[in-house]
Design an enzyme around this catalytic site. Structure first.
Site, PDB file in Angstrom:
ATOM      1  N   LYS A 168       0.802  -1.233   0.000  1.00 34.26           N
ATOM      2  CA  LYS A 168       0.000   0.000   0.000  1.00 34.26           C
ATOM      3  C   LYS A 168       0.834   1.282   0.000  1.00 34.26           C
ATOM      4  CE  LYS A 168      -3.315  -1.137  -0.632  1.00 34.26           C
ATOM      5  NZ  LYS A 168      -3.644  -1.867  -1.908  1.00 34.26           N
ATOM      6  N   TRP A 222       1.903   2.187  -8.700  1.00 35.93           N
ATOM      7  CA  TRP A 222       2.201   3.469  -9.362  1.00 35.93           C
ATOM      8  C   TRP A 222       3.618   3.430  -9.950  1.00 35.93           C
ATOM      9  CZ3 TRP A 222       1.608   8.817  -6.419  1.00 35.93           C
ATOM     10  CH2 TRP A 222       1.438   9.825  -7.368  1.00 35.93           C
ATOM     11  N   HIS A 253       7.095  -7.533  -2.134  1.00 38.36           N
ATOM     12  CA  HIS A 253       6.791  -6.906  -0.837  1.00 38.36           C
ATOM     13  C   HIS A 253       7.625  -7.560   0.275  1.00 38.36           C
ATOM     14  CE1 HIS A 253       3.473  -4.458  -2.122  1.00 38.36           C
ATOM     15  NE2 HIS A 253       2.562  -5.396  -2.180  1.00 38.36           N
ATOM     16  N   SER A 264      -5.036   2.851   3.849  1.00 39.70           N
ATOM     17  CA  SER A 264      -5.174   2.172   2.567  1.00 39.70           C
ATOM     18  C   SER A 264      -5.285   0.656   2.781  1.00 39.70           C
ATOM     19  CB  SER A 264      -3.959   2.507   1.693  1.00 39.70           C
ATOM     20  OG  SER A 264      -4.033   1.869   0.454  1.00 39.70           O
TER      21      SER A 264
HETATM   22  N1  LIG Z   1      -1.388   6.961 -10.090  1.00 43.28           N
HETATM   23  C1  LIG Z   1      -1.588   7.013  -8.772  1.00 43.28           C
HETATM   24  N2  LIG Z   1      -1.708   8.217  -8.146  1.00 43.28           N
HETATM   25  C2  LIG Z   1      -1.910   8.304  -6.815  1.00 43.28           C
HETATM   26  N3  LIG Z   1      -2.031   7.207  -6.006  1.00 43.28           N
HETATM   27  C3  LIG Z   1      -1.941   5.987  -6.582  1.00 43.28           C
HETATM   28  C4  LIG Z   1      -1.699   5.829  -7.974  1.00 43.28           C
HETATM   29  N4  LIG Z   1      -1.652   4.496  -8.233  1.00 43.28           N
HETATM   30  C5  LIG Z   1      -1.874   3.872  -7.068  1.00 43.28           C
HETATM   31  N5  LIG Z   1      -2.047   4.759  -6.082  1.00 43.28           N
HETATM   32  C6  LIG Z   1      -2.382   4.478  -4.666  1.00 43.28           C
HETATM   33  O1  LIG Z   1      -1.466   3.574  -4.095  1.00 43.28           O
HETATM   34  C7  LIG Z   1      -2.151   2.785  -3.086  1.00 43.28           C
HETATM   35  C8  LIG Z   1      -1.980   1.320  -3.418  1.00 43.28           C
HETATM   36  O2  LIG Z   1      -0.666   0.976  -3.070  1.00 43.28           O
HETATM   37  P1  LIG Z   1       0.078  -0.286  -3.724  1.00 43.28           P
HETATM   38  O3  LIG Z   1       0.083  -0.162  -5.188  1.00 43.28           O
HETATM   39  O4  LIG Z   1       1.388  -0.373  -3.037  1.00 43.28           O
HETATM   40  O5  LIG Z   1      -0.862  -1.483  -3.295  1.00 43.28           O
HETATM   41  S1  LIG Z   1      -0.432  -3.015  -3.227  1.00 43.28           S
HETATM   42  O6  LIG Z   1       0.181  -3.247  -1.910  1.00 43.28           O
HETATM   43  O7  LIG Z   1       0.478  -3.364  -4.310  1.00 43.28           O
HETATM   44  O8  LIG Z   1      -1.739  -3.724  -3.313  1.00 43.28           O
HETATM   45  C9  LIG Z   1      -3.612   3.225  -3.135  1.00 43.28           C
HETATM   46  O9  LIG Z   1      -3.736   4.244  -2.138  1.00 43.28           O
HETATM   47  P2  LIG Z   1      -5.129   4.623  -1.426  1.00 43.28           P
HETATM   48  O10 LIG Z   1      -5.967   5.286  -2.477  1.00 43.28           O
HETATM   49  O11 LIG Z   1      -4.740   5.577  -0.330  1.00 43.28           O
HETATM   50  O12 LIG Z   1      -5.740   3.366  -0.906  1.00 43.28           O
HETATM   51  C10 LIG Z   1      -3.728   3.783  -4.531  1.00 43.28           C
HETATM   52  O13 LIG Z   1      -4.797   4.672  -4.721  1.00 43.28           O
END
Ligand SMILES: Nc1ncnc2c1ncn2[C@@H]1O[C@H](COP(=O)(O)OS(=O)(=O)O)[C@@H](OP(=O)(O)O)[C@H]1O
Length: 327
Positions: A54, A59, A109, A139
């Site tokens: 999370k 991203w 992870h 998250s």
């Molecule tokens: N492009 C972009 N812009 C802004 N934020 C983004 C983006 N892509 C992923 N996210 C946010 O990243 C959070 C998910 O984290 P992870 O990708 O690490 O999740 S995971 O552990 O792999 O399942 C999750 O955060 P939260 O919205 O706070 O839950 C996503 O919304």
């Protein structure tokens, strides 16, 4: 994706999590992490994204995929994210990594103590993304409620306690970050924060492409930026996890692309929770030595260029206190 692959992804569904060396993992984790550690051979040309769940993993993965295609979005729009950038710690992902030919790109992870030994002697490039753990907690609370291969939190209060105890998937955030921060100063490591990415996407993407040794034209850079906005990724079924089988995730309860903002913890934490969190944060992070204690040789050229990049991990709006860790 064919049905057999989906079924293999859903393996291990009978249990809700697995314990290894005191850490809770989703049941999709490899049964034999010891063999992974001893036998996986990292290559100098490998690129790997490492993170605590999370933190913004998807991203960074999207950004790197687009840097590698020089802004051409057809790859990220036609192949699901877990096949483009497979997970090191799942048997499904490991098989895909082994099939990748040159310039492999994968993700993990895993806490540092579980990582393949060859990785630490290779020149494989690693991007580690960190995020304010308060936002990670929020998250994670929303995400793990819907995931069917881990134990699911019943309430925010309960999950808050689990998080502080490290009783969550992939263990304690403090241990994960503390473990990987030991790699600060290594030339093949780039530490980047979700917050800096949020604040200046262009500069962050340029920094990552420079680290990977890929020079983008202004048009290519614009295309990368256009395809990694929150909305672009939310709308892309290949990136938003909506194609994960229902046996793995309850799509009615949560989604990966939830809010994508900085500071959502303030909408969730009570004052008491905020204070309790600050106390634990200060205790746990006090043990992490500042980067400068490694001596001047520990600072690579990249790190000197980005001396002003700090992890702003403790951002208490009430006290206006910013605690920083020099990376
Ligand atoms: N492009 C972009 N812009 C802004 N934020 C983004 C983006 N892509 C992923 N996210 C946010 O990243 C959070 C998910 O984290 P992870 O990708 O690490 O999740 S995971 O552990 O792999 O399942 C999750 O955060 P939260 O919205 O706070 O839950 C996503 O919304």
């Amino acid at each position: 994706m064919d049905q057999t692959k989906l079924e293999r992804l859903a393996l291990g569904m009978a249990r809700d999590h697995v314990w290894m060396e005191g850490i809770s993992f989703p049941t999709t984790i490899l049964g034999d992490l010891k063999s992974l550690q001893d036998e996986f051979v990292a290559r100098d040309e490998d690129v790997i994204v490492i993170s605590y769940p999370k933190s913004g993993t998807n991203w960074i993965k999207e950004i790197i995929n687009l840097i590698r295609t020089r802004g051409d979005p057809s790859w990220v729009q036609s192949v699901v994210s877990w096949e483009r950038t497979p997970w090191l710690e799942s048997s499904f992902g490991l098989e895909l990594i082994k099939k990748q030919k040159d310039a492999r790109f994968y993700t993990s992870h895993l806490p540092v103590q579980f990582f393949p030994k060859t990785f630490f002697t290779s020149k494989a490039k690693c991007v580690y993304i960190v995020r304010n753990p308060r936002d990670i907690l929020v998250s994670g609370y929303h995400f793990w409620k819907a995931v069917k291969v881990t134990k699911n939190p019943d309430s925010f209060e309960g999950y808050f306690e689990w998080f502080l105890q490290g009783n969550v998937p992939f263990g304690s955030w403090f241990d994960h970050v503390g473990g990987w921060l030991q790699m600060r100063g290594k030339e093949n490591f780039l530490f980047i924060s979700y917050e800096e990415l949020h604040q200046d996407r262009r500069a962050s993407v340029e920094k990552i492409s420079q680290f990977l040794g890929t020079k983008l034209s202004p048009e290519q850079l614009d295309s990368v930026l256009k395809n990694v906005t929150f909305q672009a990724m939310k709308d892309n079924n290949m990136s938003n996890l909506s194609l994960l089988p229902d046996t793995l995730m309850d799509h009615s309860k949560a989604c990966l692309m939830r809010k994508g903002i900085v500071g959502d913890w303030e909408n969730h934490f009570t004052v008491a929770q905020s204070e309790a969190f600050d106390k634990v944060y200060q205790e746990k992070m006090a043990g992490i030595p500042p980067a400068s204690s490694r001596g001047s040789n520990g600072l690579t050229r990249l790190h000197r260029v980005h001396r002003l990049d700090f992890l702003r991990l403790l951002c208490s709006q009430r006290s206006k206190l910013y605690m920083m860790i020099d990376i």
